[in-house]
Scaffold this motif. Structure first.
Motif, PDB file in Angstrom:
ATOM      1  N   LEU A   1     -46.989 -11.891  37.820  1.00 47.60           N
ATOM      2  CA  LEU A   1     -48.404 -11.407  38.518  1.00 47.60           C
ATOM      3  C   LEU A   1     -49.750 -12.750  38.056  1.00 47.60           C
ATOM      4  O   LEU A   1     -50.797 -13.412  38.034  1.00 47.60           O
ATOM      5  N   LEU A   2     -49.589 -12.985  36.465  1.00 47.75           N
ATOM      6  CA  LEU A   2     -50.427 -13.714  35.845  1.00 47.75           C
ATOM      7  C   LEU A   2     -50.709 -15.104  36.404  1.00 47.75           C
ATOM      8  O   LEU A   2     -51.219 -15.879  36.923  1.00 47.75           O
ATOM      9  N   VAL A   3     -49.014 -15.701  36.464  1.00 47.15           N
ATOM     10  CA  VAL A   3     -48.828 -17.515  36.625  1.00 47.15           C
ATOM     11  C   VAL A   3     -49.655 -17.401  38.714  1.00 47.15           C
ATOM     12  O   VAL A   3     -50.838 -18.423  38.940  1.00 47.15           O
ATOM     13  N   THR A   4     -48.899 -15.624  39.350  1.00 44.67           N
ATOM     14  CA  THR A   4     -49.498 -15.900  40.380  1.00 44.67           C
ATOM     15  C   THR A   4     -51.640 -15.706  40.374  1.00 44.67           C
ATOM     16  O   THR A   4     -52.810 -17.159  41.413  1.00 44.67           O
ATOM     17  N   ALA A   5     -52.064 -14.864  39.716  1.00 48.40           N
ATOM     18  CA  ALA A   5     -53.663 -14.924  39.555  1.00 48.40           C
ATOM     19  C   ALA A   5     -54.108 -16.405  39.207  1.00 48.40           C
ATOM     20  O   ALA A   5     -55.314 -16.235  39.237  1.00 48.40           O
ATOM     21  N   THR A   6     -53.520 -16.665  38.246  1.00 44.86           N
ATOM     22  CA  THR A   6     -53.859 -18.272  37.969  1.00 44.86           C
ATOM     23  C   THR A   6     -53.729 -19.185  38.257  1.00 44.86           C
ATOM     24  O   THR A   6     -54.261 -20.692  37.522  1.00 44.86           O
ATOM     25  N   ASN A   7     -52.686 -19.494  39.475  1.00 48.05           N
ATOM     26  CA  ASN A   7     -52.531 -20.249  39.983  1.00 48.05           C
ATOM     27  C   ASN A   7     -51.522 -21.319  39.154  1.00 48.05           C
ATOM     28  O   ASN A   7     -51.897 -22.919  39.319  1.00 48.05           O
TER      29      ASN A   7
ATOM     30  N   HIS B   1     -61.385 -10.221  39.872  1.00 47.81           N
ATOM     31  CA  HIS B   1     -61.424 -10.810  38.918  1.00 47.81           C
ATOM     32  C   HIS B   1     -61.591 -11.017  37.313  1.00 47.81           C
ATOM     33  O   HIS B   1     -61.770  -9.859  36.707  1.00 47.81           O
ATOM     34  N   ALA B   2     -60.529 -12.064  36.936  1.00 46.34           N
ATOM     35  CA  ALA B   2     -60.736 -11.485  35.258  1.00 46.34           C
ATOM     36  C   ALA B   2     -60.165 -12.470  34.321  1.00 46.34           C
ATOM     37  O   ALA B   2     -59.748 -13.435  35.237  1.00 46.34           O
ATOM     38  N   ALA B   3     -60.240 -12.851  33.560  1.00 47.28           N
ATOM     39  CA  ALA B   3     -60.037 -13.830  32.567  1.00 47.28           C
ATOM     40  C   ALA B   3     -58.780 -13.683  31.514  1.00 47.28           C
ATOM     41  O   ALA B   3     -58.384 -12.435  30.615  1.00 47.28           O
ATOM     42  N   VAL B   4     -58.383 -14.481  31.525  1.00 47.90           N
ATOM     43  CA  VAL B   4     -56.844 -14.400  30.418  1.00 47.90           C
ATOM     44  C   VAL B   4     -56.450 -15.545  29.834  1.00 47.90           C
ATOM     45  O   VAL B   4     -56.915 -16.456  30.048  1.00 47.90           O
ATOM     46  N   LYS B   5     -57.056 -14.806  28.526  1.00 44.47           N
ATOM     47  CA  LYS B   5     -56.492 -16.172  27.342  1.00 44.47           C
ATOM     48  C   LYS B   5     -54.938 -16.543  27.224  1.00 44.47           C
ATOM     49  O   LYS B   5     -54.410 -15.113  27.097  1.00 44.47           O
ATOM     50  N   LYS B   6     -54.870 -17.043  26.832  1.00 38.59           N
ATOM     51  CA  LYS B   6     -52.781 -17.722  26.959  1.00 38.59           C
ATOM     52  C   LYS B   6     -52.819 -18.178  24.899  1.00 38.59           C
ATOM     53  O   LYS B   6     -53.745 -19.179  24.559  1.00 38.59           O
ATOM     54  N   ILE B   7     -52.232 -17.483  24.496  1.00 35.22           N
ATOM     55  CA  ILE B   7     -52.405 -17.249  23.205  1.00 35.22           C
ATOM     56  C   ILE B   7     -51.299 -18.540  22.592  1.00 35.22           C
ATOM     57  O   ILE B   7     -50.164 -18.655  23.240  1.00 35.22           O
TER      58      ILE B   7
ATOM     59  N   LEU C   1     -58.572  -5.277  29.279  1.00 35.65           N
ATOM     60  CA  LEU C   1     -57.767  -4.363  30.394  1.00 35.65           C
ATOM     61  C   LEU C   1     -55.920  -5.083  30.298  1.00 35.65           C
ATOM     62  O   LEU C   1     -55.557  -3.787  30.591  1.00 35.65           O
ATOM     63  N   GLY C   2     -55.377  -5.535  29.923  1.00 30.28           N
ATOM     64  CA  GLY C   2     -54.021  -6.156  29.384  1.00 30.28           C
ATOM     65  C   GLY C   2     -53.696  -7.687  28.249  1.00 30.28           C
ATOM     66  O   GLY C   2     -54.548  -7.636  27.910  1.00 30.28           O
ATOM     67  N   TYR C   3     -51.712  -6.822  28.827  1.00 32.02           N
ATOM     68  CA  TYR C   3     -52.161  -7.624  28.273  1.00 32.02           C
ATOM     69  C   TYR C   3     -50.504  -8.339  28.506  1.00 32.02           C
ATOM     70  O   TYR C   3     -49.804  -7.485  29.099  1.00 32.02           O
ATOM     71  N   CYS C   4     -49.731  -9.496  28.149  1.00 28.38           N
ATOM     72  CA  CYS C   4     -48.827 -10.066  28.929  1.00 28.38           C
ATOM     73  C   CYS C   4     -47.838 -11.216  27.605  1.00 28.38           C
ATOM     74  O   CYS C   4     -48.761 -11.215  26.318  1.00 28.38           O
TER      75      CYS C   4
ATOM     76  N   GLU D   1     -42.071 -16.895  23.827  1.00 30.73           N
ATOM     77  CA  GLU D   1     -43.342 -17.235  22.871  1.00 30.73           C
ATOM     78  C   GLU D   1     -44.445 -17.126  22.576  1.00 30.73           C
ATOM     79  O   GLU D   1     -45.692 -17.005  21.841  1.00 30.73           O
ATOM     80  N   ALA D   2     -44.989 -17.072  24.005  1.00 32.81           N
ATOM     81  CA  ALA D   2     -46.309 -16.735  24.338  1.00 32.81           C
ATOM     82  C   ALA D   2     -47.095 -15.345  24.660  1.00 32.81           C
ATOM     83  O   ALA D   2     -45.742 -14.731  25.118  1.00 32.81           O
ATOM     84  N   ARG D   3     -47.910 -15.881  24.339  1.00 31.62           N
ATOM     85  CA  ARG D   3     -48.337 -14.044  24.127  1.00 31.62           C
ATOM     86  C   ARG D   3     -50.193 -14.512  25.091  1.00 31.62           C
ATOM     87  O   ARG D   3     -50.636 -15.727  25.048  1.00 31.62           O
ATOM     88  N   PHE D   4     -50.559 -13.018  25.932  1.00 27.24           N
ATOM     89  CA  PHE D   4     -51.402 -13.787  26.922  1.00 27.24           C
ATOM     90  C   PHE D   4     -52.436 -12.104  26.592  1.00 27.24           C
ATOM     91  O   PHE D   4     -51.850 -11.190  26.919  1.00 27.24           O
ATOM     92  N   LEU D   5     -53.388 -11.967  26.993  1.00 20.84           N
ATOM     93  CA  LEU D   5     -54.564 -11.073  26.683  1.00 20.84           C
ATOM     94  C   LEU D   5     -55.113 -11.027  28.071  1.00 20.84           C
ATOM     95  O   LEU D   5     -55.716 -12.623  28.721  1.00 20.84           O
ATOM     96  N   VAL D   6     -55.808 -10.274  28.732  1.00 23.51           N
ATOM     97  CA  VAL D   6     -56.474 -10.262  30.042  1.00 23.51           C
ATOM     98  C   VAL D   6     -57.401  -9.455  30.038  1.00 23.51           C
ATOM     99  O   VAL D   6     -58.027  -8.177  29.373  1.00 23.51           O
ATOM    100  N   TYR D   7     -58.671 -10.274  29.748  1.00 25.99           N
ATOM    101  CA  TYR D   7     -60.204  -9.226  30.282  1.00 25.99           C
ATOM    102  C   TYR D   7     -60.391  -9.269  30.668  1.00 25.99           C
ATOM    103  O   TYR D   7     -61.105  -9.812  32.356  1.00 25.99           O
ATOM    104  N   GLU D   8     -61.995  -8.248  30.986  1.00 31.82           N
ATOM    105  CA  GLU D   8     -62.897  -8.401  31.354  1.00 31.82           C
ATOM    106  C   GLU D   8     -63.680  -9.370  32.388  1.00 31.82           C
ATOM    107  O   GLU D   8     -64.038 -10.362  30.853  1.00 31.82           O
ATOM    108  N   MET D   9     -63.788 -10.261  33.041  1.00 30.80           N
ATOM    109  CA  MET D   9     -64.946 -11.557  33.345  1.00 30.80           C
ATOM    110  C   MET D   9     -66.261 -11.445  33.376  1.00 30.80           C
ATOM    111  O   MET D   9     -66.957 -10.202  33.522  1.00 30.80           O
ATOM    112  N   MET D  10     -66.257 -12.088  32.758  1.00 29.56           N
ATOM    113  CA  MET D  10     -68.324 -12.654  32.376  1.00 29.56           C
ATOM    114  C   MET D  10     -68.019 -13.451  33.016  1.00 29.56           C
ATOM    115  O   MET D  10     -68.031 -14.704  32.569  1.00 29.56           O
TER     116      MET D  10
END
Length: 447
Positions: free
Chosen positions: A147-153, A179-185, A215-218, A222-231
């Motif tokens: 779902l994150l891959v699709t949302a961020t192209n 829309h949201a902001a996805v942080k890839k750690i 809003l969520g996490y993934c 070994e990768a970690r992702f955080l999903v925030y509200e869009m600013m």
């Protein structure tokens, strides 16, 4: 209805003729031939008979009359009491019914408002389990990696919003309305894992208008992702120091400072236990479409309030770290106040917290500005040129005084963030969240 029926029973019983107290009425004498009185057979033979019989009959009549009056009073009192109880019950039932109607109406309005803010994304989050960190369940939903891959192209570079020490932030399009902001750690390392867990655990417990919502996490390998509200307006750093530096007006800058103070006040005074952000800086202050400021990046946040944290690893960003924490490792809520003072200087002067002055020499904004902040003649000359024509000199002196107090080397000399908050409210216009009422000329100047 059963309750009303039970209340009406005693009224019916009291008012029923069959169950009421019998009246003292003597039956009519048997019929006989009428006797016409004559002189020989008078009603009363003499005056002594009148005196013997009249008082007794009068006394009986009076007793019967009193008995009837008492009985009527009892029936009247019973009717009044029952009617009062019935009225009270009907009133309570009416209030309860009105309360239920209002509750349903409020629930409908909340659903509508949630839909307007794009909480339809919640239907996606509900499909995934919650996360467990340190044996404790947190209320942040897990999101599937596809779902994150699709949302961020596929995490296209065109969707990059920013980049930090541990990863990049991408813009994600989940649907046409959300829309949201996805942080890839960046993968690997205990430090990244610790900050990821700390961020999720902290933001799962914090909800405030001036703190960004997680809003969520993934977790994918070994990768970690955080999903925030869009600013939508990005970070404050981009507006003050970025390539496309915006011209934030004086009142917008004061509004941002007030929003940041409100966020810190919530962390220091309202959270239990209190939270120290530990990494407050302009790049961690995000702005939405209306320039409402929100604190972000809680990977280094520490709970525990004002106690010294000498055993905590030194972390933070050069230029924002308080002297006592940098030199002695002592961390308190006053460390956040120092960082707030540095952000305030950025808003006033428009310069970065640390700037290179020679090939191997850097200068802090605090060291450079401190002598001039207390000089009313020099102060207007160091203000950001973008706000020179939109500021009030009286307010400038007040804000400079607040900044000087916040960046004092001695923590005990710094004010509490609550005091800073109350000092800013009169400097911000009413329509921006403060109490300042502007004249028409002042409004046109700000515009």
């Amino acid at each position: 209805m059963n309750l009303l029926f039970l209340l009406l029973i005693p009224i019916w019983v009291l008012s029923s003729p069959a169950l009421s107290v019998p009246l003292d009425v003597k039956p009519d004498p048997p019929a006989s031939d009428p006797v016409i009185p004559t002189e020989k057979d008078p009603f009363f033979k003499n005056s002594s008979d009148l005196g013997a019989h009249s008082p007794a009959r009068l006394e009986v009549a009076e007793v019967n009359l009193v008995h009837h009056q008492d009985l009527n009073k009892k029936i009247l009192v019973a009717l009044v009491v029952s009617s009062s109880l019935l009225g009270v019950i009907l009133l309570l039932l009416s209030c309860f019914w009105i309360f239920r109607l209002r509750k349903k109406a409020n629930a409908k309005s909340h659903k509508k408002s949630d839909a307007a803010y794009g909480v339809s994304f919640g239907t996606i989050l509900d499909k995934f389990p919650s996360m467990r960190i340190g044996g404790k369940k947190v209320s942040i939903a897990a999101i599937e990696y596809p779902l994150l891959v699709t949302a961020t192209n596929n995490f296209d570079e065109a969707n990059i919003l920013g980049e930090g020490g541990l990863g990049r932030v991408y813009k994600a399009h989940f649907n046409d309305h959300f829309h949201a902001a996805v942080k890839k750690i960046y993968a690997g390392g205990l430090e990244a894992e610790r900050e990821f867990e700390n961020e999720v655990e902290s933001l799962s417990k914090i909800q405030h208008q001036n703190i960004v919502s997680l809003l969520g996490y993934c977790i994918h390998g070994e990768a970690r992702f955080l999903v925030y509200e869009m600013m939508e307006n990005g970070s404050l750093e981009l507006h003050l120091h970025g390539p496309n530096k915006s011209r934030l007006t004086w009142h917008l800058r004061m509004k941002i400072a007030l929003d940041v103070a409100r966020g810190l006040e919530y962390l220091h005074e309202r959270c239990n236990p209190p939270v120290i952000h530990r990494d407050l800086k302009s790049s961690n202050i995000l702005l939405d479409s209306n320039f409402h400021a929100k604190l972000s990046d809680f990977g280094l946040a520490v709970t525990g309030g004002n106690s010294n944290k000498a055993n905590i690893k030194l972390s933070g960003t050069l230029g924002y770290v308080a002297p006592e924490y940098l030199l002695d490792g002592k961390l308190t809520d006053k460390s956040d106040v120092y960082a707030f003072g540095v952000v305030l200087l950025e808003l006033l002067i428009g310069r970065r917290p640390v700037e290179r002055v020679a090939e191997a020499q850097c200068q802090s904004i605090v060291t450079w500005a401190m002598p001039q902040l207390t000089d009313r003649l020099k102060l207007p000359n160091i203000v950001d040129p973008a706000i020179v024509n939109t500021m009030d000199l009286k307010h400038l002196y007040q804000v400079a005084a607040i900044a000087v107090l916040c960046v004092q080397p001695e923590p005990s000399y710094r004010p509490l963030i609550t005091d800073v908050l109350h000092s800013f409210i009169p400097l911000v216009p009413v329509d921006l969240g403060g109490s300042l009422r502007l004249t028409d000329s002042a409004v046109s100047t700000c515009a």
